[in-house]
Write a protein that holds these residues in place. Structure first.
Motif: not given
Length: 175
Positions: A121-135
């Motif tokens: 969806v073209g927002i990869e540079k703006l996305y805060h890492c969800g999997p890192g938060e899950r960890l």
């Protein structure tokens, strides 16, 4: 004359697990996308940090109860619990080359479902890492240090082309 349709073959346990994981992650991605559309990417990132971290805490607590683990007391027990969680909750949606040397767990992520989704969806540079938060939530449930190196932030794959984390594993002693 048309042949009668055949009943589909039943899904294997592995196929069922993968289908459930993919459905859950699609729901997660749609929630994030709609939140970003309604309130902007910063609001979506902040909400995602809180929701995913708490979700990780809860799913790890359920896993620990199911396995009869009250507290993580060794690096080996941490390693087993972490591997079980990745296998159960993420399956083929996440892959990493991992090593544990002494009390340092290193992960070099090679496949990340979240990166694939946000890139689409073209927002990869703006996305805060969800999997890192899950960890981070998993580590909080295990009462482990949550200071990952580097700190969880914007998507590493989008910004550097790779993703890796290091964690010093320090289980609490019994008592």
């Amino acid at each position: 004359m048309t042949a009668a349709p055949q009943d589909p073959a039943p899904l294997t346990a592995t196929e069922r697990e993968e289908l459930l994981r993919r459905s859950w992650m699609a729901t997660d991605g749609l929630w994030y996308y709609q939140t970003a559309q309604a309130g902007g990417i910063d609001g979506a990132n902040e909400a995602n940090i809180q929701v995913v971290r708490e979700f990780g805490r809860q799913e790890m607590r359920r896993l620990m109860r199911s396995l009869g683990i009250e507290r993580v007391e060794s690096v080996e027990q941490y390693r087993t619990l972490f591997s079980t969680a990745v296998d159960l909750y993420l399956g083929s949606l996440f892959e990493a080359e991992e090593s544990v040397e002494g009390d340092v767990h290193t992960m070099n992520v090679t496949v990340c479902f979240a990166y694939k989704g946000v890139k689409k969806v073209g927002i990869e540079k703006l996305y805060h890492c969800g999997p890192g938060e899950r960890l981070t939530g998993w580590l909080q449930a295990m009462e482990m240090p949550t200071a990952l190196e580097p700190a969880v932030g914007l998507c590493q794959m989008a910004h550097t082309g790779s993703c890796s984390y290091r964690l010093k594993v320090m289980p609490k002693s019994g008592g």
